[in-house]
Design an enzyme around this catalytic site. Structure first.
Site, PDB file in Angstrom:
ATOM      1  N   ARG A  94      25.424  69.336 -12.451  1.00 15.41           N
ATOM      2  CA  ARG A  94      24.426  68.805 -13.364  1.00 15.41           C
ATOM      3  C   ARG A  94      23.055  69.073 -12.758  1.00 15.41           C
ATOM      4  NH1 ARG A  94      28.042  68.838 -16.410  1.00 15.41           N
ATOM      5  NH2 ARG A  94      28.834  67.148 -17.757  1.00 15.41           N
ATOM      6  N   GLU A 136      17.544  70.011 -20.564  1.00 12.11           N
ATOM      7  CA  GLU A 136      18.208  71.050 -21.355  1.00 12.11           C
ATOM      8  C   GLU A 136      17.927  70.830 -22.830  1.00 12.11           C
ATOM      9  OE1 GLU A 136      22.326  70.946 -20.198  1.00 12.11           O
ATOM     10  OE2 GLU A 136      21.885  71.430 -18.107  1.00 12.11           O
ATOM     11  N   HIS A 180      24.059  76.313 -19.755  1.00 15.92           N
ATOM     12  CA  HIS A 180      25.119  75.307 -19.648  1.00 15.92           C
ATOM     13  C   HIS A 180      26.371  75.767 -20.388  1.00 15.92           C
ATOM     14  CE1 HIS A 180      25.774  70.737 -18.920  1.00 15.92           C
ATOM     15  NE2 HIS A 180      26.918  71.396 -18.800  1.00 15.92           N
TER      16      HIS A 180
END
Length: 346
Positions: free
Chosen positions: A264, A293, A312
């Protein structure tokens, strides 16, 4: 799930209401309805759809299944309207007792809110572990073999073999520190050992990770960073891991070390990371996750020549959806029989 909630759900003769997206119901020709019926072991169930854009009527459900299409392009920082409607339906369903998500982690705020309301949350941890491990290894190998540099010369149509100071180092004999020893970290570590690398495993407890692996705890991270050539982050986001890689930690790595982050973004101090990459303290990084994000368009991480940045998507693969459904169905059978659920968030 609490014992009283499980007992109440099992004892009821009313159909079990399962909140599903329309896309999930249509997937594979609607085959999910048959597999849910099989997992229900004779209990009746009905699908519940989230309300349409112009429909203010409340819905209720006992179970919610958050499939990949529900989140779509939403992130935990920026939630799209369609995703928000599904989230709101879950949060406002008075009878909701259990939510299963397609993701391996449950750090999106909605899952914390649900848990505060007494809803059990389970994840699909393990469904995409092999895919994430493969992606992390691809990023590591691309950096090790200077592929970003060679791709740049390809675009310039310039013949520039790697020589002299540009010569890649052998991976054999280098040290990789893997933070997180779940299914992803274990697969990465096994392959890196085959490359002849020394592997240090960082986990919550100093329980040995296995023959050939050095095992330390999070408290020992400052001691192992100065001998770490490759730092691989494959840990969940917790109070212990948030901000783990600070500016001081980055400075303690050997000059020219590299970072791989499939964990993360919040595990790393991102401004300090950018400074370390720009200043040469870090020779390169493969990053699939970021502090915010989507990654803002003005972030230097988009254009730094020693960075590979992906949106991601390290865990994306065409087989993941079936594996997620398999975990959900297994848990559905457990929910009906009041057995412990897999991957329950503590």
């Amino acid at each position: 799930m609490t014992a009283s909630a499980a007992s109440s759900a099992s004892a009821s003769t009313a159909p079990v209401r399962i909140l599903l997206s329309e896309a999930a119901l249509r997937a594979h020709g609607g085959a999910i309805t048959a597999t849910i019926a099989a997992a229900m072991a004779g209990r009746d169930w009905v699908p519940v759809a989230p309300p349409a854009v112009d429909d203010a009527r409340p819905i209720d459900a006992d179970i919610a299944f958050v499939s990949r299409d529900v989140t779509g392009r939403s992130t935990k920082h920026e939630v799209q309207p369609a995703t928000r409607r599904f989230y709101t339906a879950m949060l406002e369903a008075p009878s909701l007792r259990w939510t299963h998500t397609h993701s391996a982690g449950a750090d999106r705020p909605v899952f914390g809110q649900l848990r505060q309301q007494g809803v059990t949350v389970t994840t699909s941890s393990g469904a995409n572990a092999s895919v994430v491990a493969q992606t992390a290894l691809a990023g590591l190998l691309a950096l090790a073999r200077h592929l970003p540099q060679m791709l740049a010369t390809q675009r310039e149509r310039r013949w520039a073999p790697l020589m002299g100071a540009d010569m890649p180092r052998d991976l054999h004999g280098q040290t990789a520190t893997i933070v997180g020893w779940g299914p992803i970290g274990q697969q990465i570590g096994t392959v890196l050992r085959l490359f002849g690398m020394s592997v240090v495993v960082v986990r919550q407890r100093a329980t040995p990770a296995g023959e050939g692996f050095e095992t330390v705890t999070f408290a020992d991270v400052p001691a192992v960073l100065p001998r770490t050539d490759w730092l691989v982050l494959a840990c969940p986001l917790t109070d212990e891991t948030r901000g783990l890689l600070s500016a001081a930690a980055l400075d303690s790595l050997p000059k020219g070390a590299r970072l791989v982050n499939v964990s993360r973004g919040e595990v790393v101090d991102e401004p300090a990371l950018i400074a370390a990459l720009q200043g040469g303290q870090l020779a390169g990084a493969y990053l699939d996750v970021f502090a915010h994000e989507p990654l803002p368009a003005d972030s230097p991480l988009w254009t730094l020549p020693n960075v590979i940045a992906t949106p991601h998507s390290a865990g994306f693969s065409d087989g993941n959806a079936a594996r997620v459904v398999e975990i959900f169905l297994d848990n559905l059978g457990r929910w009906i029989t009041q057995a412990p659920l897999r991957n329950a968030v503590p």
